[in-house]
Enzyme design. Structure first.
Site, PDB file in Angstrom:
ATOM      1  CB  SER A   1      35.706  38.930  39.220  1.00 29.88           C
ATOM      2  OG  SER A   1      35.933  40.111  39.643  1.00 29.88           O
TER       3      SER A   1
ATOM      4  CE  LYS B   1      32.875  43.817  37.435  1.00 29.74           C
ATOM      5  NZ  LYS B   1      32.463  42.508  37.141  1.00 29.74           N
TER       6      LYS B   1
END
Lengths: 143, 432
Positions: free
Chosen positions: A64, A101
């Site tokens: 990701s 993230k």
């Protein structure tokens, strides 16, 4: 084994990897007088770790963060003591898991973004409701 | 017992320890353990040695055998972890280094607690306590409580109050607590809660009508000395605010051996410290042998003099030994891992070794005699060369050589990864 970055933790018998490298760029064909002052090896610990008490190395699983140049299997150097800012790559605790993230702090709210269109943004009601485990400072990307 | 105002500016002692240390170290890398009942087991997964508050709430006691708890673990949501001394040793070294930054006088008391010399008025001391707590949480991710008082015994007592009374917010300063509150807290605390008073002494004190800490504070120190010992009298004096327990230099506890000394004159060279650490390695080895123990993890540390105005440093290193050992050569070699952090020119006033992950010697086959013979034939360097090229654990002598075989005598079925000391066991972060 690779670089031993576990701060001050040394497997007895193993030696720290040090990189033997000339300290200056040398123009081809012209020997630099600075070479005479070459007196040691680059110590990655010294350059990559600001504070040994708060620095940890973690390993990434998943794709990701590809857009940030962080791939599956890469190692990250994480400083737990840093204050997370807008744009920081953070290790956040999501559902009891350490998750990487991009942190966005905007007037309209706090968002955890992936760097891969396959993964949706996660909105956080407030920064205080988010547990940031640490802030990534370097990626040891496998090339 | 009342403190004259002048005491406030005298040096005081802060006692800092990590709450449920082993459990907190596990949680620092596995947030899913947060809020769940968690215990850490002794060597061989024998019994509970550390309990999270949630596990305590279930009525689990220190020393409860795992085979009795295991059948109900699922129903309780109880998580058990095998002890992971390499992780705990590293977390400990980080905490101690941080504490050293807050005080020029640091005495590492055990793997998870330390005494610090501190100075200031009540406000400054409380503020320092809160800063220590916040810094350790932010840097290392483990919770600590801080007790600050004129003596070690009272500092430990304040720490206990800080832990057990949420109103203190994790930091308790003796002089900042009103005399009335102190008295009522002391009257509620039984004597066995005091540092250094064990079960047998408790019964003898009870016979004299001394049940609570307040009773002990009000006892006549001379009578206490005559009926018990000078040690007990010191405890009474310490409880009354007179410091009389000096820096301790050697302790062997349930699961650790600490060996440290202050030097009569500072040592200012790497070579000097190499010598000191060699001597300590041999002395620690003798202590281990005397108790029939071997260690698997060694922490070496040094500290500059707190009483001189020059640069301070508190280097420490945690070393995982290749095998459980009491061998002076191996311990000395491991202690020397501190040396790269030592700087020529700084005035070191103290150094020490802490040995953890202790186990009885009988568990270990006698490898050392063989090893020496191989060394003579140059096999040692060959092994090292192969290890360097193909990774540690790729070759070795007998059981010592094989990675999975290292702990063959030790049952550690539920051990978490050694997150901070092994490259192939790093914490995983999810990119999803």
């Amino acid at each position: 084994m690779g670089v031993v970055i576990g701060p001050r933790v040394i497997d007895a018998g193993a030696s720290l990897l040090s990189v033997l490298i000339a300290p200056v760029a040398v123009a081809a064909g012209f020997p630099s007088p600075a070479q005479d002052y070459f007196d040691g090896r680059i110590d990655l610990n010294a350059h990559l770790i600001k504070d040994i008490t708060s620095t940890f190395v973690v390993r990434v699983t998943g794709d990701s963060m590809e857009g940030a140049g962080i791939s599956d299997g890469d190692e990250l150097i994480v400083n737990r003591a840093l204050e997370p800012k807008d744009g920081s790559v953070v290790i956040a605790v999501l559902d009891g898991e350490l998750t990487i993230k991009r942190l966005r702090i905007t007037p309209s709210g706090v968002v955890l973004q992936a760097e891969n269109p396959k993964y949706p943004d996660i909105r956080v009601p407030a920064l205080s409701e988010l547990t940031v485990w640490g802030v990534a400072t370097r990626c040891l990307h496998h090339v | 017992m009342p403190k004259p105002a002048v005491m406030r500016q005298m040096p005081q002692i802060a006692h800092v320890d990590v709450n449920c240390f082993y459990a907190s170290a596990e949680r620092a890398f596995d947030p899913s353990l947060e809020g769940r009942p968690l215990i850490v087991l002794s060597n061989n997964d024998g019994c509970a040695v550390t309990r999270s508050p949630e596990a305590k709430a279930l009525g689990i006691k220190t020393g409860d055998p795992w085979f009795k708890l295991a059948p109900r673990a699922k129903e309780w949501g109880l998580v058990a972890k095998s002890s992971n001394y390499e992780l705990y040793g590293d977390i400990s070294a980080r905490v101690m280094e941080l504490l050293g930054r807050h005080s020029a006088w640091l005495e590492v008391y055990s793997i998870d607690e330390a005494f610090l010399g501190v100075k200031g008025d009540a406000e400054q001391l409380l503020d320092l306590g809160r800063r220590i707590k916040e810094t350790v949480r932010r840097h290392v991710g483990v919770p600590v409580c801080v007790g600050i008082a004129p003596t070690k015994t009272l500092a430990k007592l304040c720490n206990k109050w800080a832990k057990n009374n949420p109103a203190f917010g994790g930091v308790c300063h003796w002089d900042s607590v009103s005399a009335a509150v102190r008295e009522s807290l002391l009257a509620r605390l039984s004597v066995e809660e005091i540092w250094g008073i064990a079960g047998r002494l408790t019964r003898r004190l009870n016979v004299l009508g001394i049940f609570t800490v307040l009773d002990l504070v009000n006892a006549d120190p001379v009578v206490i000395r005559d009926k018990f010992s000078v040690v007990m009298m010191r405890t009474v004096l310490e409880l009354r605010g007179t410091p009389c327990i000096p820096m301790e230099e050697e302790r062997i506890g349930r699961d650790q051996l600490i060996f440290s000394r202050s030097f009569s004159t500072p040592v200012a060279t790497v070579e000097g410290l190499r010598q000191v650490l060699s001597i300590y390695g041999q002395q620690a080895s003798a202590r281990l042998s005397k108790h029939g123990l071997q260690a698997k993890v060694l922490t070496a540390f040094a500290a500059t003099s707190p009483f001189r105005h020059h640069e301070q440093a508190y280097p420490s290193v945690c070393v995982s030994l290749p095998m459980p050992t009491a061998d002076p050569l191996l311990l000395t070699k491991a202690a020397h891992a501190l040396l790269p952090q030592v700087r020529d020119g700084l005035q070191y006033a103290k150094a020490g070794l802490m040995l953890t992950d202790l186990r009885p010697t009988a568990n270990q086959p006698p490898l050392e005699p063989f090893e020496n013979r191989h060394e003579e034939r140059g096999i040692g360097p060959l092994l090292e060369d192969v290890s360097r090229r193909f990774g540690r654990g790729s070759i070795g002598l007998g059981h010592a050589g094989i990675r999975t075989g290292l702990d063959w005598t030790m049952k550690r079925g539920m051990q978490s990864p050694r997150y901070t000391t092994h490259w192939d066991e790093l914490p995983l972060v999810k990119a999803a």
